[in-house]
Design a protein around this motif. Structure first.
Motif, PDB file in Angstrom:
ATOM      1  N   GLY A   1       0.813  -1.210   0.000  1.00 48.97           N
ATOM      2  CA  GLY A   1       0.000   0.000   0.000  1.00 48.97           C
ATOM      3  C   GLY A   1       0.849   1.263   0.000  1.00 48.97           C
ATOM      4  O   GLY A   1       0.531   2.239  -0.693  1.00 48.97           O
ATOM      5  N   TYR A   2       1.942   1.237   0.744  1.00 45.75           N
ATOM      6  CA  TYR A   2       2.806   2.414   0.851  1.00 45.75           C
ATOM      7  C   TYR A   2       3.518   2.711  -0.457  1.00 45.75           C
ATOM      8  O   TYR A   2       3.514   3.864  -0.930  1.00 45.75           O
ATOM      9  CB  TYR A   2       3.831   2.200   1.967  1.00 45.75           C
ATOM     10  CG  TYR A   2       4.709   3.404   2.225  1.00 45.75           C
ATOM     11  CD1 TYR A   2       4.322   4.388   3.114  1.00 45.75           C
ATOM     12  CD2 TYR A   2       5.921   3.564   1.547  1.00 45.75           C
ATOM     13  CE1 TYR A   2       5.116   5.500   3.348  1.00 45.75           C
ATOM     14  CE2 TYR A   2       6.721   4.673   1.767  1.00 45.75           C
ATOM     15  CZ  TYR A   2       6.319   5.641   2.668  1.00 45.75           C
ATOM     16  OH  TYR A   2       7.112   6.740   2.886  1.00 45.75           O
ATOM     17  N   VAL A   3       4.125   1.684  -1.077  1.00 43.23           N
ATOM     18  CA  VAL A   3       4.915   1.949  -2.290  1.00 43.23           C
ATOM     19  C   VAL A   3       4.032   2.323  -3.471  1.00 43.23           C
ATOM     20  O   VAL A   3       4.495   2.971  -4.426  1.00 43.23           O
ATOM     21  CB  VAL A   3       5.820   0.750  -2.659  1.00 43.23           C
ATOM     22  CG1 VAL A   3       6.800   0.454  -1.546  1.00 43.23           C
ATOM     23  CG2 VAL A   3       5.012  -0.502  -3.020  1.00 43.23           C
ATOM     24  N   LYS A   4       2.749   1.969  -3.425  1.00 43.25           N
ATOM     25  CA  LYS A   4       1.831   2.368  -4.494  1.00 43.25           C
ATOM     26  C   LYS A   4       1.400   3.831  -4.356  1.00 43.25           C
ATOM     27  O   LYS A   4       0.901   4.431  -5.307  1.00 43.25           O
ATOM     28  CB  LYS A   4       0.615   1.443  -4.502  1.00 43.25           C
ATOM     29  CG  LYS A   4       0.950   0.026  -4.996  1.00 43.25           C
ATOM     30  CD  LYS A   4      -0.176  -0.955  -4.741  1.00 43.25           C
ATOM     31  CE  LYS A   4      -1.365  -0.699  -5.633  1.00 43.25           C
ATOM     32  NZ  LYS A   4      -2.404  -1.764  -5.474  1.00 43.25           N
ATOM     33  N   GLU A   5       1.600   4.399  -3.170  1.00 44.57           N
ATOM     34  CA  GLU A   5       1.238   5.787  -2.916  1.00 44.57           C
ATOM     35  C   GLU A   5       2.448   6.726  -2.907  1.00 44.57           C
ATOM     36  O   GLU A   5       2.343   7.882  -3.331  1.00 44.57           O
ATOM     37  CB  GLU A   5       0.508   5.893  -1.567  1.00 44.57           C
ATOM     38  CG  GLU A   5      -0.834   5.176  -1.517  1.00 44.57           C
ATOM     39  CD  GLU A   5      -1.879   5.848  -2.396  1.00 44.57           C
ATOM     40  OE1 GLU A   5      -1.791   7.083  -2.588  1.00 44.57           O
ATOM     41  OE2 GLU A   5      -2.773   5.135  -2.901  1.00 44.57           O
ATOM     42  N   ARG A   6       3.575   6.230  -2.453  1.00 46.32           N
ATOM     43  CA  ARG A   6       4.774   7.059  -2.290  1.00 46.32           C
ATOM     44  C   ARG A   6       5.360   7.442  -3.652  1.00 46.32           C
ATOM     45  O   ARG A   6       5.572   6.583  -4.506  1.00 46.32           O
ATOM     46  CB  ARG A   6       5.814   6.267  -1.494  1.00 46.32           C
ATOM     47  CG  ARG A   6       7.201   6.879  -1.406  1.00 46.32           C
ATOM     48  CD  ARG A   6       7.235   8.105  -0.542  1.00 46.32           C
ATOM     49  NE  ARG A   6       8.623   8.496  -0.242  1.00 46.32           N
ATOM     50  CZ  ARG A   6       8.971   9.670   0.252  1.00 46.32           C
ATOM     51  NH1 ARG A   6       8.033  10.575   0.501  1.00 46.32           N
ATOM     52  NH2 ARG A   6      10.227   9.948   0.498  1.00 46.32           N
TER      53      ARG A   6
ATOM     54  N   GLN B   1      12.480  -1.460   5.145  1.00 43.22           N
ATOM     55  CA  GLN B   1      13.361  -0.878   4.123  1.00 43.22           C
ATOM     56  C   GLN B   1      12.553  -0.192   3.024  1.00 43.22           C
ATOM     57  O   GLN B   1      12.920   0.899   2.556  1.00 43.22           O
ATOM     58  CB  GLN B   1      14.241  -1.976   3.517  1.00 43.22           C
ATOM     59  CG  GLN B   1      15.316  -1.483   2.572  1.00 43.22           C
ATOM     60  CD  GLN B   1      16.439  -0.746   3.289  1.00 43.22           C
ATOM     61  OE1 GLN B   1      16.636  -0.963   4.473  1.00 43.22           O
ATOM     62  NE2 GLN B   1      17.149   0.105   2.581  1.00 43.22           N
ATOM     63  N   LEU B   2      11.458  -0.803   2.625  1.00 47.50           N
ATOM     64  CA  LEU B   2      10.644  -0.225   1.553  1.00 47.50           C
ATOM     65  C   LEU B   2      10.022   1.104   1.961  1.00 47.50           C
ATOM     66  O   LEU B   2       9.798   1.969   1.117  1.00 47.50           O
ATOM     67  CB  LEU B   2       9.542  -1.216   1.146  1.00 47.50           C
ATOM     68  CG  LEU B   2      10.004  -2.409   0.299  1.00 47.50           C
ATOM     69  CD1 LEU B   2       8.902  -3.445   0.177  1.00 47.50           C
ATOM     70  CD2 LEU B   2      10.448  -1.948  -1.091  1.00 47.50           C
TER      71      LEU B   2
END
Length: 382
Positions: A265-270, A339-340
């Protein structure tokens, strides 16, 4: 072979029901439980209300009679939201499993209905500070006194100590007997005179689950509190771990799934350099490895759960393998999740740092992963 462990429609219905409870009544309190190092009473109450508190208790004693795979799924789903809370059903199974495996019908009828109704929890007292992996060197003693037993000693690293009403405790009953065959198992009640608790341990993770010593000072136990026959305690304890290492594997899978879900969810928004970082191949490779390890761990755990249910002869190997592989995978996956998220992963605003801390214990308790590899190695060359 696949149908031997494929979750049924009923299993998936249980998963959906548990996930609903977790999302509404457990996950919202997970950060607070960790920050305050307090017992997750909200989770406790929710699990009792929905019969997931001790789902393994047989139907004849008022329980759900859930099979080992269903219990693994329950623990996995709770751990996905809060690892501390997942220890409620996990430890209830751990503490009561010796009674289920070696206890008389009378002792089962005495304790199981209360646990099934959520009126009492069950913890497990095996380890001591100088008898962790080497359980046969324990110092706790139980001496016969007429029909009773007098218990003295200390048990260490006891999960949910002080919260549970009942404790399965291993003690040496024949100091001159053969090593490992001179230990017996007993049920100790929280209200027993002379039974007290040490201070709560200050821990890296699973902070919502109290870990304390059990202190026994001339605790008198009625003769009907023994589980099985004198001298069978260590055998029952080790058989118990064959089954309950599967629950630790399930806990590890749940923690890892929660971390992976959040990281995705985070990497799709960041956004960095004008695009979501999920579009970067390096990020996708990390996620691919995380997902691959997680699914391998889940399948091995479910296979071990099916073997636990069937009491297969190779359960010892598969229980150890599932616990070691899943907990190693959980540690790697949660570390990669941190890390992500970069700097955000290192602060308590996001749950992955908690998940990483919680994952560590799965490599240690119910037998370190070094011990699991010893167990597997011995089985392979036997």
């Amino acid at each position: 072979m696949f149908d031997l462990y494929q979750p049924s429609e009923e299993h998936e219905e249980i998963r959906a029901a548990v996930r609903n409870v977790v999302e509404k009544k457990i996950t919202p309190f997970a950060a607070e439980v960790d920050a305050d190092s307090r017992y997750p009473q909200e989770a406790h109450d929710a699990l009792v209300e929905t019969d997931f508190f001790a789902a393994h208790i047989p139907e004849e004693h008022g329980g759900m009679g859930a099979d080992a795979l269903a219990v693994a799924i329950i623990i996995e789903e709770v751990a996905r939201g809060c690892a501390s809370s997942s220890l409620i059903p996990a430890v209830n199974k751990l503490g009561s499993m010796p009674v289920q495996l070696g206890g008389s019908e009378e002792i089962k009828a005495k304790y199981f209905p209360q646990v099934a109704r959520g009126e009492a929890g069950f913890s497990y007292g095996l380890s001591e500070r100088e008898a962790g992996s080497d359980t046969a060197s324990m110092k706790t003693r139980a001496v016969a006194d007429g029909d009773d037993w007098i218990l003295n000693g200390v048990k260490t690293w006891i999960t949910n100590a002080g919260v549970s009403e009942y404790y399965t405790v291993m003690a040496v009953t024949d100091p001159d007997g053969a090593r490992g065959r001179n230990i017996s198992a007993f049920v100790v009640e929280k209200s027993d005179e002379g039974f007290t608790f040490g201070e709560k341990e200050r821990k890296l993770g699973i902070k919502g689950s109290p870990t304390r010593e059990l202190l026994f000072d001339n605790v008198r136990l009625p003769g009907d509190r023994i589980i099985g026959d004198p001298g069978e305690g260590l055998k029952i304890a080790l058989r118990t771990l064959d089954h309950t290492r599967v629950t630790i594997a399930a806990q590890a899978v749940g923690i890892a799934q929660g971390a992976l879900d959040y990281a995705i969810g985070y990497v799709k928004e960041r956004q960095q350099f004008g695009k979501n970082i999920a579009e970067n191949q390096a990020i996708q490779f990390m996620l691919a490895d995380m997902g691959m390890k997680l699914e391998a761990a889940r399948q091995l755990t479910y296979t071990a759960a099916a073997k636990s249910q069937r009491m297969d002869e190779d359960l010892t190997y598969f229980g150890a393998a599932a616990k070691a592989f899943a907990s190693d995978a959980a540690m790697e996956i949660t570390t990669d999740a941190v890390q992500l998220l970069g700097g955000a992963g290192y602060v308590v605003d996001h749950p992955v740092e908690r998940m990483m801390r919680d994952a560590k214990i799965t490599q240690i308790y119910e037998g370190t992963n070094q011990i699991q590899r010893m167990v597997m190695g011995r089985k392979l060359i036997a």
